[in-house]
Design an enzyme around this catalytic site. Structure first.
Site: not given
Length: 382
Positions: A281, A322
């Site tokens: 990320h 996620d």
């Protein structure tokens, strides 16, 4: 104050010496004799920077705007969420801390700085797949709810809570009492541990600063659209495969790893230059704290643990939220699209909070486009 030579001043401004001297004579640039050589002058570095920024204004503004679109500089001011030094905070409270014990309703009240007090809603949407019900419920409200301009903060907060309840009713297929996470848990046949994990996930997904779906909601709010319309704008943006629907890519990757084996699946993707869905990320180079927190509260199935190990060994990437949501969906056998629904219901609190904040500014979000095409002679038009 810093001082620079004429040669450096001319270089920074991109002007001729005569122009430099004209700036001094007109009082736009301060100069003083060089202490080491009185025949020469030194020029204010601060004035030079100011003049240089004005001379390159449009070009520089375009560059800044372009750089701000993708993980760049902040483009608006907000009091809601900050991501700094690997931490995610909602109105100054660490999201991890808030997720320990708060209900989603309490977290929403904190984020909105208002009581959670929904009004009785419309009959729930019960037909169709889970994801479709979310869209239908918001679209139905958006088609009838009044616009937001001129409504008090208290009334907007009530509207926001009502919109959230509309989404929850659509997800569960009916109305109910009790905390939202327990209603979702009952609808999805979860045990108490599973329902509590949903609670944590909802709160950790509540907001993530100015992501794509939140920006969409703020743009809608800036026009005075109803809060339900703002949430629908957010949901529509969330549905894209590079945003909320990315969890579907994670689930596909997990299935791929089960079929081929974790090590083979990871190596194959890396060899082909493909992404590893659910890992890495840009805002959390040291690891996504939301994923770390969620994964710590349930036993990750062995095959998923193998994927975590293979990715760590092959790429050094950390799992993001996620992956955690996808792993949770598999561990608790959630229904199809339940993972997306957790994302959407949690994030709707953020959309609604940002929408209210934007409405209160009274300003319209209307950026300009930098045209890159060609201009045609009108005489050549048939």
């Amino acid at each position: 104050m810093a001082w620079i030579s004429s040669a450096e001043a001319i270089r920074q401004l991109g002007v001729r010496p005569q122009t430099l001297y004209a700036y001094v004579s007109r009082g736009r640039l301060e100069a003083r004799p060089d202490p080491e050589d009185p025949r020469r002058s030194l020029y204010s570095a601060e004035d030079i920077e100011r003049l240089a920024s004005r001379r390159s204004g449009p070009k520089r503004a375009a560059e800044i705007a372009r750089a701000s679109i993708a993980w760049g500089e902040p483009v608006l001011t907000s009091k809601l969420t900050v991501i700094a030094e690997g931490r995610l905070c909602y109105r100054g409270v660490d999201a991890i801390d808030l997720s320990q014990t708060a209900t989603l309703e309490a977290a929403a009240a904190h984020f909105w700085a208002a009581d959670y007090a929904p009004r009785p809603g419309m009959p729930p949407v019960t037909d169709g797949p889970l994801k479709a019900r979310l869209f239908t419920a918001l679209a139905t409200r958006a088609g009838t709810d009044p616009h937001a301009r001129g409504r008090s903060r208290a009334m907007l907060a009530t509207d926001a809570a009502t919109v959230l309840e509309t989404l929850v009713d659509a997800a569960t297929g009916g109305t109910g009492d009790g905390p939202i996470h327990k209603r979702l848990g009952a609808a999805w046949a979860l045990d108490p541990d599973g329902a509590d994990l949903v609670r944590r996930a909802l709160i950790l997904m509540l907001d993530h600063e100015l992501n794509a779906s939140t920006f969409s909601a703020r743009v809608a709010a800036s026009t005075g659209a109803s809060l339900s319309a703002c949430a629908l704008a957010g949901l529509s943006t969330l549905s894209g495969p590079l945003h909320g629907a990315a969890v579907n890519g994670v689930l596909a990757f997990l299935s791929e790893a089960r079929l081929l084996g974790a090590g083979v699946a990871v190596s194959a993707r890396l060899d082909e230059g493909r992404a590893l869905p659910g890992f890495g990320h840009p805002l959390y180079p040291g690891g996504d704290p939301r994923a770390t927190e969620l994964l710590a509260h349930f036993e990750v199935p062995e095959k998923l643990a193998d994927i975590l190990s293979a990715v760590a060994n092959e790429s050094g990437e950390y799992p993001n939220v996620d992956f955690a949501i996808g792993a949770m969906a598999q561990r608790f056998a959630l229904p199809t699209d339940a993972a997306f629904s957790v994302f959407a219901i949690g994030r709707s609190i953020g959309w609604l909070g940002h929408a209210m904040e934007q409405i209160e500014t009274g300003s319209l979000i209307r950026p300009r486009a930098r045209y890159a095409g060609e201009m045609l002679d009108s005489a050549a038009w048939p």
